[in-house]
Design a protein around this motif. Structure first.
Motif, short mmCIF file in Angstrom:
data_model
loop_
_atom_site.label_atom_id
_atom_site.label_comp_id
_atom_site.label_asym_id
_atom_site.label_seq_id
_atom_site.Cartn_x
_atom_site.Cartn_y
_atom_site.Cartn_z
N GLY A 188 0.79 -1.28 0.23
CA GLY A 188 -0.06 0.09 0.06
C GLY A 188 0.87 1.15 -0.07
N SER A 189 2.13 1.14 -0.50
CA SER A 189 2.98 2.45 -0.34
C SER A 189 2.76 3.10 -1.68
N TYR A 190 2.36 4.58 -1.63
CA TYR A 190 2.03 5.40 -2.76
C TYR A 190 3.38 5.71 -3.41
N TRP A 191 4.29 6.06 -2.59
CA TRP A 191 5.51 6.72 -3.20
C TRP A 191 6.59 5.41 -3.32
N GLY A 192 6.29 4.57 -2.70
CA GLY A 192 7.26 3.15 -2.55
C GLY A 192 8.20 3.28 -1.63
N GLU A 193 8.99 2.50 -1.51
CA GLU A 193 9.92 2.15 -0.21
C GLU A 193 10.79 3.29 -0.14
N PRO A 194 11.30 3.57 1.21
CA PRO A 194 10.63 3.45 2.33
C PRO A 194 9.36 3.90 2.91
N GLU A 195 8.57 4.78 1.92
CA GLU A 195 7.59 5.24 2.73
C GLU A 195 6.49 4.36 2.94
N ALA A 196 5.76 4.85 4.10
CA ALA A 196 4.51 3.94 4.58
C ALA A 196 3.41 3.52 3.74
N GLY A 197 2.78 2.70 3.84
CA GLY A 197 1.54 2.07 2.97
C GLY A 197 0.35 1.99 3.78
N TYR A 235 1.41 0.33 6.98
CA TYR A 235 2.43 -0.56 6.89
C TYR A 235 3.91 0.23 7.14
N VAL A 236 4.72 -0.18 7.76
CA VAL A 236 6.24 0.49 7.80
C VAL A 236 7.27 -0.81 7.91
N ARG A 237 8.25 -0.03 7.62
CA ARG A 237 9.69 -0.96 7.95
C ARG A 237 10.44 -0.21 8.86
N GLY A 238 11.49 -0.63 9.42
CA GLY A 238 12.27 0.07 10.37
C GLY A 238 12.68 1.25 9.81
N ASP A 239 13.06 1.24 8.37
CA ASP A 239 13.76 2.43 7.54
C ASP A 239 12.79 3.46 7.16
N THR A 240 11.25 3.00 7.52
CA THR A 240 10.44 4.20 7.23
C THR A 240 10.58 5.43 8.01
N PRO A 241 10.68 6.64 7.26
CA PRO A 241 10.67 7.87 8.06
C PRO A 241 9.30 8.15 8.85
N VAL A 242 9.54 8.53 10.25
CA VAL A 242 8.66 8.71 11.22
C VAL A 242 7.52 9.66 10.31
N HIS A 252 -6.83 1.77 -0.33
CA HIS A 252 -5.76 0.99 -0.44
C HIS A 252 -4.92 2.00 -1.30
N THR A 253 -3.71 2.28 -0.59
CA THR A 253 -2.50 2.82 -1.22
C THR A 253 -2.95 4.50 -1.41
N ASP A 254 -4.04 4.82 -2.07
CA ASP A 254 -3.98 6.40 -2.04
C ASP A 254 -5.22 7.08 -1.38
N ALA A 255 -4.95 7.67 -0.23
CA ALA A 255 -6.13 8.05 0.65
C ALA A 255 -6.81 9.52 0.20
N THR A 256 -6.07 10.37 -0.28
CA THR A 256 -6.62 11.69 -0.38
C THR A 256 -7.79 11.96 -1.68
N ASP A 257 -8.58 12.61 -1.18
CA ASP A 257 -9.67 13.20 -2.03
C ASP A 257 -9.81 14.58 -2.37
#
Length: 168
Positions: A52-61, A68-75, A97-102
């Motif tokens: 569900g990451s819109y921008w790709g890793e390491p961005e949250a999804g 969804y986050v990994r350890g290297d995901t920015p806060v 799913h992935t894109d939340a903004t309306d």
């Protein structure tokens, strides 16, 4: 009126310094903060794709009510995506799913809320979060996240207040 922030399509850590990551602040505080808002935090293994990451890793999804986050995901990324869900009514959250903004207004409110909620995370705070947002490439009409937050975010504050969400 605020200008919606722009996010880099393929962000990388700036040469001037690193942004705080989820691993650096620990999982528990972020998990507890998200749970207060009815959200789940799902840890993703290092190196694995982030669902569900819109921008790709390491961005949250985002998928449903889970961030969804990994350890290297920015806060800042974890908070931003979580705030996309927080600003939505529960019936919309489950469909994400992935894109939340309306809308631009919702994006501005999301950015504002992530700064406010950063104060609830030990070792983060709004000042550091705004610095990290600038380093990562968020852009605002007034030139910095802090300038936008302090002088150009009245519409975001009103949007949040109308929905009973916290503002600074």
């Amino acid at each position: 009126m605020a200008t919606a922030p722009l996010h880099p399509a393929h962000p990388s850590l700036p040469a001037s310094g690193e942004v705080l990551t989820v691993a650096q602040i620990g999982w528990a505080p972020l998990q507890a903060l998200l749970a207060e808002h009815g959200l789940a935090l799902q840890r993703v293994d290092d190196g694995a794709p982030i669902p569900g990451s819109y921008w790709g890793e390491p961005e949250a999804g985002l998928i449903g009510c889970t961030v969804y986050v990994r350890g290297d995901t920015p806060v800042h990324s974890a908070l931003h995506e979580a705030c996309h869900l927080i600003v939505q009514p529960p019936e919309r959250r489950v469909l994400v799913h992935t894109d939340a903004t309306d809308s631009v207004a919702e994006e501005d409110a999301t950015c504002y809320l992530q700064i406010v909620l950063a104060d609830a995370l030990p070792g983060v705070g709004s000042t550091r979060l705004m610095q990290d947002m600038d380093s990562w490439g968020y852009t605002y009409r007034l030139g910095s996240t802090r300038a936008w937050f302090e002088h150009d975010a009245d519409d975001a504050q009103q949007w949040l207040l109308q929905r009973g969400l916290p503002v600074a």
